[in-house]
Design a protein around this motif. Structure first.
Motif, PDB file in Angstrom:
ATOM      1  N   VAL A  11       0.857  -1.187   0.000  1.00 24.66           N
ATOM      2  CA  VAL A  11       0.000   0.000   0.000  1.00 24.66           C
ATOM      3  C   VAL A  11       0.890   1.233   0.000  1.00 24.66           C
ATOM      4  O   VAL A  11       1.704   1.422   0.911  1.00 24.66           O
ATOM      5  N   VAL A  12       0.743   2.085  -1.016  1.00 20.44           N
ATOM      6  CA  VAL A  12       1.529   3.315  -1.128  1.00 20.44           C
ATOM      7  C   VAL A  12       0.573   4.501  -1.046  1.00 20.44           C
ATOM      8  O   VAL A  12      -0.184   4.774  -1.974  1.00 20.44           O
ATOM      9  N   ASP A  13       0.605   5.196   0.089  1.00 22.11           N
ATOM     10  CA  ASP A  13      -0.294   6.329   0.313  1.00 22.11           C
ATOM     11  C   ASP A  13       0.330   7.226   1.374  1.00 22.11           C
ATOM     12  O   ASP A  13       0.867   6.723   2.372  1.00 22.11           O
ATOM     13  N   ASP A  14       0.272   8.546   1.174  1.00 21.81           N
ATOM     14  CA  ASP A  14       0.881   9.451   2.144  1.00 21.81           C
ATOM     15  C   ASP A  14      -0.069   9.821   3.280  1.00 21.81           C
ATOM     16  O   ASP A  14       0.298  10.571   4.186  1.00 21.81           O
ATOM     17  N   ASP A  15      -1.279   9.289   3.243  1.00 22.23           N
ATOM     18  CA  ASP A  15      -2.251   9.514   4.319  1.00 22.23           C
ATOM     19  C   ASP A  15      -2.175   8.326   5.293  1.00 22.23           C
ATOM     20  O   ASP A  15      -2.553   7.206   4.949  1.00 22.23           O
ATOM     21  N   GLN A  16      -1.691   8.579   6.491  1.00 19.67           N
ATOM     22  CA  GLN A  16      -1.490   7.497   7.460  1.00 19.67           C
ATOM     23  C   GLN A  16      -2.798   6.798   7.816  1.00 19.67           C
ATOM     24  O   GLN A  16      -2.831   5.579   8.005  1.00 19.67           O
ATOM     25  N   LEU A  34       2.265  -4.697   3.256  1.00 18.06           N
ATOM     26  CA  LEU A  34       3.359  -3.774   3.502  1.00 18.06           C
ATOM     27  C   LEU A  34       2.854  -2.365   3.230  1.00 18.06           C
ATOM     28  O   LEU A  34       1.898  -2.176   2.470  1.00 18.06           O
ATOM     29  N   GLU A  35       3.483  -1.361   3.827  1.00 19.49           N
ATOM     30  CA  GLU A  35       3.028   0.005   3.593  1.00 19.49           C
ATOM     31  C   GLU A  35       4.192   0.937   3.333  1.00 19.49           C
ATOM     32  O   GLU A  35       5.310   0.719   3.808  1.00 19.49           O
ATOM     33  N   ALA A  36       3.910   1.981   2.538  1.00 15.63           N
ATOM     34  CA  ALA A  36       4.914   2.994   2.223  1.00 15.63           C
ATOM     35  C   ALA A  36       4.206   4.334   2.077  1.00 15.63           C
ATOM     36  O   ALA A  36       3.113   4.404   1.512  1.00 15.63           O
ATOM     37  N   GLU A  37       4.842   5.385   2.584  1.00 15.68           N
ATOM     38  CA  GLU A  37       4.242   6.713   2.468  1.00 15.68           C
ATOM     39  C   GLU A  37       4.829   7.508   1.311  1.00 15.68           C
ATOM     40  O   GLU A  37       4.312   8.571   0.969  1.00 15.68           O
ATOM     41  N   ASP A  38       5.893   7.002   0.700  1.00 15.19           N
ATOM     42  CA  ASP A  38       6.502   7.715  -0.422  1.00 15.19           C
ATOM     43  C   ASP A  38       7.255   6.731  -1.314  1.00 15.19           C
ATOM     44  O   ASP A  38       7.320   5.526  -1.037  1.00 15.19           O
ATOM     45  N   GLY A  39       7.836   7.264  -2.387  1.00 10.29           N
ATOM     46  CA  GLY A  39       8.537   6.416  -3.337  1.00 10.29           C
ATOM     47  C   GLY A  39       9.754   5.734  -2.763  1.00 10.29           C
ATOM     48  O   GLY A  39      10.063   4.593  -3.123  1.00 10.29           O
ATOM     49  N   ARG A  40      10.460   6.407  -1.865  1.00  8.12           N
ATOM     50  CA  ARG A  40      11.658   5.810  -1.279  1.00  8.12           C
ATOM     51  C   ARG A  40      11.313   4.533  -0.517  1.00  8.12           C
ATOM     52  O   ARG A  40      11.939   3.492  -0.715  1.00  8.12           O
ATOM     53  N   LYS A  49      11.418  -7.461  -1.139  1.00  6.57           N
ATOM     54  CA  LYS A  49      10.334  -8.425  -0.920  1.00  6.57           C
ATOM     55  C   LYS A  49       9.687  -8.808  -2.256  1.00  6.57           C
ATOM     56  O   LYS A  49       9.733  -8.058  -3.229  1.00  6.57           O
ATOM     57  N   ALA A  50       9.066  -9.977  -2.284  1.00  9.78           N
ATOM     58  CA  ALA A  50       8.288 -10.396  -3.446  1.00  9.78           C
ATOM     59  C   ALA A  50       6.870  -9.871  -3.267  1.00  9.78           C
ATOM     60  O   ALA A  50       6.092 -10.403  -2.476  1.00  9.78           O
ATOM     61  N   VAL A  51       6.529  -8.817  -3.987  1.00  9.17           N
ATOM     62  CA  VAL A  51       5.218  -8.162  -3.870  1.00  9.17           C
ATOM     63  C   VAL A  51       4.314  -8.660  -4.994  1.00  9.17           C
ATOM     64  O   VAL A  51       4.706  -8.695  -6.158  1.00  9.17           O
ATOM     65  N   ASP A  52       3.081  -9.043  -4.645  1.00  8.71           N
ATOM     66  CA  ASP A  52       2.145  -9.589  -5.632  1.00  8.71           C
ATOM     67  C   ASP A  52       1.227  -8.539  -6.242  1.00  8.71           C
ATOM     68  O   ASP A  52       0.703  -8.736  -7.343  1.00  8.71           O
ATOM     69  N   LEU A  53       1.017  -7.424  -5.535  1.00  5.86           N
ATOM     70  CA  LEU A  53       0.146  -6.358  -6.051  1.00  5.86           C
ATOM     71  C   LEU A  53       0.490  -5.061  -5.337  1.00  5.86           C
ATOM     72  O   LEU A  53       0.783  -5.054  -4.139  1.00  5.86           O
ATOM     73  N   VAL A  54       0.447  -3.954  -6.089  1.00  8.91           N
ATOM     74  CA  VAL A  54       0.684  -2.628  -5.512  1.00  8.91           C
ATOM     75  C   VAL A  54      -0.617  -1.839  -5.558  1.00  8.91           C
ATOM     76  O   VAL A  54      -1.281  -1.769  -6.596  1.00  8.91           O
ATOM     77  N   LEU A  55      -0.979  -1.273  -4.418  1.00  6.97           N
ATOM     78  CA  LEU A  55      -2.164  -0.420  -4.291  1.00  6.97           C
ATOM     79  C   LEU A  55      -1.648   0.986  -4.019  1.00  6.97           C
ATOM     80  O   LEU A  55      -1.069   1.242  -2.966  1.00  6.97           O
ATOM     81  N   MET A  56      -1.831   1.914  -4.979  1.00  3.93           N
ATOM     82  CA  MET A  56      -1.139   3.205  -4.905  1.00  3.93           C
ATOM     83  C   MET A  56      -2.086   4.381  -5.077  1.00  3.93           C
ATOM     84  O   MET A  56      -2.972   4.363  -5.936  1.00  3.93           O
ATOM     85  N   ASP A  57      -1.850   5.422  -4.251  1.00  3.06           N
ATOM     86  CA  ASP A  57      -2.581   6.673  -4.393  1.00  3.06           C
ATOM     87  C   ASP A  57      -2.046   7.409  -5.617  1.00  3.06           C
ATOM     88  O   ASP A  57      -0.833   7.525  -5.810  1.00  3.06           O
ATOM     89  N   LEU A  58      -2.956   7.911  -6.439  1.00  2.00           N
ATOM     90  CA  LEU A  58      -2.559   8.634  -7.640  1.00  2.00           C
ATOM     91  C   LEU A  58      -1.910   9.966  -7.302  1.00  2.00           C
ATOM     92  O   LEU A  58      -1.012  10.433  -7.995  1.00  2.00           O
ATOM     93  N   TYR A  59      -2.368  10.597  -6.227  1.00  2.00           N
ATOM     94  CA  TYR A  59      -1.882  11.936  -5.871  1.00  2.00           C
ATOM     95  C   TYR A  59      -1.166  11.909  -4.535  1.00  2.00           C
ATOM     96  O   TYR A  59      -1.780  12.018  -3.479  1.00  2.00           O
ATOM     97  N   LEU A  60       0.155  11.742  -4.583  1.00  2.00           N
ATOM     98  CA  LEU A  60       0.978  11.807  -3.387  1.00  2.00           C
ATOM     99  C   LEU A  60       1.457  13.256  -3.204  1.00  2.00           C
ATOM    100  O   LEU A  60       1.580  14.008  -4.166  1.00  2.00           O
ATOM    101  N   ARG A  61       1.742  13.622  -1.975  1.00  3.51           N
ATOM    102  CA  ARG A  61       2.083  15.017  -1.690  1.00  3.51           C
ATOM    103  C   ARG A  61       3.330  15.481  -2.437  1.00  3.51           C
ATOM    104  O   ARG A  61       3.362  16.567  -3.001  1.00  3.51           O
ATOM    105  N   GLU A  62       4.367  14.672  -2.411  1.00  2.97           N
ATOM    106  CA  GLU A  62       5.646  15.091  -2.980  1.00  2.97           C
ATOM    107  C   GLU A  62       5.973  14.436  -4.319  1.00  2.97           C
ATOM    108  O   GLU A  62       6.953  14.798  -4.957  1.00  2.97           O
ATOM    109  N   GLU A  63       5.164  13.446  -4.727  1.00  4.43           N
ATOM    110  CA  GLU A  63       5.493  12.686  -5.933  1.00  4.43           C
ATOM    111  C   GLU A  63       4.243  12.416  -6.759  1.00  4.43           C
ATOM    112  O   GLU A  63       3.125  12.464  -6.262  1.00  4.43           O
TER     113      GLU A  63
END
Length: 244
Positions: A11-16, A34-40, A49-63
């Motif tokens: 899960v990639v989203d900058d909203d906690q 797994l979770e990430a708040e930014d591209g890094r 890690k072996a990731v099977d699917l990415v769930l990503m916010d289209l509009y991140l604050r910095e990216e």
């Protein structure tokens, strides 16, 4: 779902709050999340890690989520679902054309979200390595333009023998179209005849797969030579197609 069979979602989203909501809901469905708040942070997970699917916010604050999704698609074959809070249709279509397999608007229904994730994972398959390949003369093959579609081995390669990575759904859709050149298929007919599509697919699935196929086989996806749109009716494959 046993531990070794658990699918891993990122899960990639900058909203906690959103990340926590998704992590809790998807963990309850048996996924490892797994979770990430930014591209890094996202790349740290993807590279370790072996990731099977990415769930990503289209509009991140910095990216830009679209750029991140496109970068993922260049290196990995897992499905990508985009989440967007804006109603601009152009943005969502751009996301699908560039990299994504599906999208949902915020606020979203958790039941529908998990159903779509499940459908994407079921359609996903291991991508074939992009290596030179010699066609077995005993295989059933279709040739069109610079491409050879090996129906027996379920592979697509160019005239130099370089394999092109296709998902199960993409191959099945291309197989149906190429086997019936110049015949117009509705979306419903393509779903019915494609072995790689589930009967419960969502309305956009065929359109997304067509976009992705055009990016892979057309010189200019915006003015395709092979997969044509018949406005109001569906799609057709423009021949000639040779059976080898």
């Amino acid at each position: 779902m046993t531990e070794q069979n658990k699918k891993t979602l990122l899960v990639v989203d900058d909203d906690q709050d959103i990340r926590q909501l998704l992590c809790d809901a998807l963990s309850q469905k048996g996924y490892q999340v797994l979770e990430a708040e930014d591209g890094r942070q996202m790349w740290l997970h993807l590279e370790s890690k072996a990731v099977d699917l990415v769930l990503m916010d289209l509009y991140l604050r910095e990216e830009d989520g679209l750029n991140l999704a496109r970068d993922i698609r260049e290196r990995f074959a897992m499905p990508i679902m985009m989440l967007t809070g804006k109603g601009d249709e152009t943005d969502r279509i751009l996301g699908l054309e560039l990299a994504a397999d599906d999208y949902m608007m915020k606020p979203f229904n958790l039941r529908e979200l998990t159903a779509r994730i499940h459908a994407l994972l079921r359609r996903a398959c291991q991508a074939a390595p992009v290596l030179a390949h010699t066609i077995n003369q005993e295989h059933d093959c279709l040739s069109f333009g610079p491409w050879v579609l090996d129906l027996t081995a379920r592979l697509l390669q160019d005239q130099d023998g370089q394999l092109v990575t296709l998902t199960l759904g993409e191959f099945s859709l291309l197989e149906v179209l190429a086997q019936h050149p110049d015949r117009i298929f509705s979306r419903e007919q393509l779903i019915e005849q494609s072995r790689g599509l589930e009967t419960e697919v969502f309305d956009r699935t065929v359109d997304v797969l067509i976009l992705r196929l055009r990016r892979k086989i057309e010189t200019n996806p915006k003015t395709p030579n092979f997969i044509k749109t018949q406005r109001g009716l569906g799609y057709f494959f423009q021949g000639p197609v040779r059976m080898n």
